[in-house]
Scaffold this active site. Sequence first.
Site, PDB file in Angstrom:
ATOM      1  N   ARG A   1      -6.572   3.846  11.223  1.00 22.73           N
ATOM      2  CA  ARG A   1      -6.108   2.487  11.476  1.00 22.73           C
ATOM      3  C   ARG A   1      -7.035   1.748  12.452  1.00 22.73           C
ATOM      4  NH1 ARG A   1      -0.638   2.189   9.251  1.00 22.73           N
ATOM      5  NH2 ARG A   1       0.445   0.465  10.222  1.00 22.73           N
TER       6      ARG A   1
ATOM      7  N   ARG B   1      12.599  -7.914   3.801  1.00 22.85           N
ATOM      8  CA  ARG B   1      12.976  -6.520   3.536  1.00 22.85           C
ATOM      9  C   ARG B   1      14.283  -6.120   4.212  1.00 22.85           C
ATOM     10  NH1 ARG B   1       7.403  -3.175   4.341  1.00 22.85           N
ATOM     11  NH2 ARG B   1       6.390  -4.005   2.508  1.00 22.85           N
TER      12      ARG B   1
ATOM     13  N   ARG C   1      14.713  -3.289   9.730  1.00 19.62           N
ATOM     14  CA  ARG C   1      14.007  -2.445  10.689  1.00 19.62           C
ATOM     15  C   ARG C   1      13.445  -3.290  11.835  1.00 19.62           C
ATOM     16  NH1 ARG C   1       9.853   0.933   7.239  1.00 19.62           N
ATOM     17  NH2 ARG C   1       8.441  -0.293   8.482  1.00 19.62           N
TER      18      ARG C   1
ATOM     19  N   LYS D   1       0.824  -1.217   0.000  1.00 12.93           N
ATOM     20  CA  LYS D   1       0.000   0.000   0.000  1.00 12.93           C
ATOM     21  C   LYS D   1       0.854   1.260   0.000  1.00 12.93           C
ATOM     22  CE  LYS D   1      -0.852   0.348   4.908  1.00 12.93           C
ATOM     23  NZ  LYS D   1       0.242   1.241   5.226  1.00 12.93           N
TER      24      LYS D   1
ATOM     25  N   ARG E   1       1.807  -7.333  14.048  1.00 13.95           N
ATOM     26  CA  ARG E   1       1.258  -6.285  13.171  1.00 13.95           C
ATOM     27  C   ARG E   1       0.085  -6.817  12.339  1.00 13.95           C
ATOM     28  NH1 ARG E   1       6.297  -4.357   9.900  1.00 13.95           N
ATOM     29  NH2 ARG E   1       4.897  -2.806   9.000  1.00 13.95           N
TER      30      ARG E   1
HETATM   31  P1  AMP Z   1       3.307   1.602   8.540  1.00 22.78           P
HETATM   32  O1  AMP Z   1       4.567   2.145   7.957  1.00 22.78           O
HETATM   33  O2  AMP Z   1       2.066   2.229   7.987  1.00 22.78           O
HETATM   34  O3  AMP Z   1       3.248   0.107   8.564  1.00 22.78           O
HETATM   35  O4  AMP Z   1       3.333   2.057  10.084  1.00 22.78           O
HETATM   36  C1  AMP Z   1       4.394   1.677  10.942  1.00 22.78           C
HETATM   37  C2  AMP Z   1       3.956   1.793  12.386  1.00 22.78           C
HETATM   38  O5  AMP Z   1       3.624   3.166  12.687  1.00 22.78           O
HETATM   39  C3  AMP Z   1       2.709   1.008  12.757  1.00 22.78           C
HETATM   40  O6  AMP Z   1       2.979  -0.343  13.031  1.00 22.78           O
HETATM   41  C4  AMP Z   1       2.255   1.781  14.004  1.00 22.78           C
HETATM   42  O7  AMP Z   1       3.052   1.475  15.129  1.00 22.78           O
HETATM   43  C5  AMP Z   1       2.541   3.225  13.596  1.00 22.78           C
HETATM   44  N1  AMP Z   1       1.378   3.822  12.918  1.00 22.78           N
HETATM   45  C6  AMP Z   1       1.278   4.168  11.600  1.00 22.78           C
HETATM   46  N2  AMP Z   1       0.082   4.682  11.327  1.00 22.78           N
HETATM   47  C7  AMP Z   1      -0.609   4.658  12.493  1.00 22.78           C
HETATM   48  C8  AMP Z   1      -1.919   5.052  12.865  1.00 22.78           C
HETATM   49  N3  AMP Z   1      -2.787   5.557  11.981  1.00 22.78           N
HETATM   50  N4  AMP Z   1      -2.274   4.887  14.165  1.00 22.78           N
HETATM   51  C9  AMP Z   1      -1.426   4.400  15.080  1.00 22.78           C
HETATM   52  N5  AMP Z   1      -0.187   3.988  14.794  1.00 22.78           N
HETATM   53  C10 AMP Z   1       0.227   4.112  13.512  1.00 22.78           C
END
Ligand code: AMP
Length: 203
Positions: free
Chosen positions: A85, A119, A153, A13, A164
Amino acid sequence: MNLIFVGPPGSGKGTQAKIIARILDLPHISTGDLVRETTGDLKREIDLYINTGHLVPDELMLKILQKRLSHEDVSGGFIFDGFPRNMAQVDSLDPIVKIDKVVHIAIPDKEAFNRISGRRNCPKCGRIYNIYTSPKPLQEGICDYDESILYERGDQREEVIEKRLNVYHKDTEPILKKYPHVDIDGSKDIDDVTQDILKYISK
Ligand code: AMP
């Protein structure tokens, strides 16, 4: 046009949101990037949530997002990648902005797991490689462009990926009931996924 991209970690995404943002000339707002870019005392607290696969608390997430939404570039629309989210975030977004379209990129958990666990990231230029799929670095563990040593990471460790994915199914997937959306098959090639998304958006 205000768009939301929803999908499990590893669905692509973020990659697609970036490509579509470039094509439509819209700002790409990744809440994952926003929280990862946080500095100072807050960074330590946020890293703890990220690196254990938990969501950052809603109040904090909203504060960070609102700051980003105060920039002028969002006046002509945006692509949200990773927000909302959960249902509480949907409810906070409702009175602030009207969402035009929601794109749901779906892939099976097993595939998501394999993609993320492979990754590797470049600390210097930010390029992302994949040791199982593509793009593979030409030389193992080394960035093709600047020869930095690639790293994994904290949220790409296997136990964190599982967490996750669980959080995604439990907290994030229910938001799809709230929005009319299209389901896009994220297992296809990147270009085909992009075409499928563009077809839906231009309808
Ligand atoms: P992503 O890169 O979108 O997978 O986000 C990485 C991490 O950032 C997630 O696993 C959450 O810990 C945090 N995160 C990103 N977006 C949100 C959100 N809308 N609400 C809460 N935590 C978020």
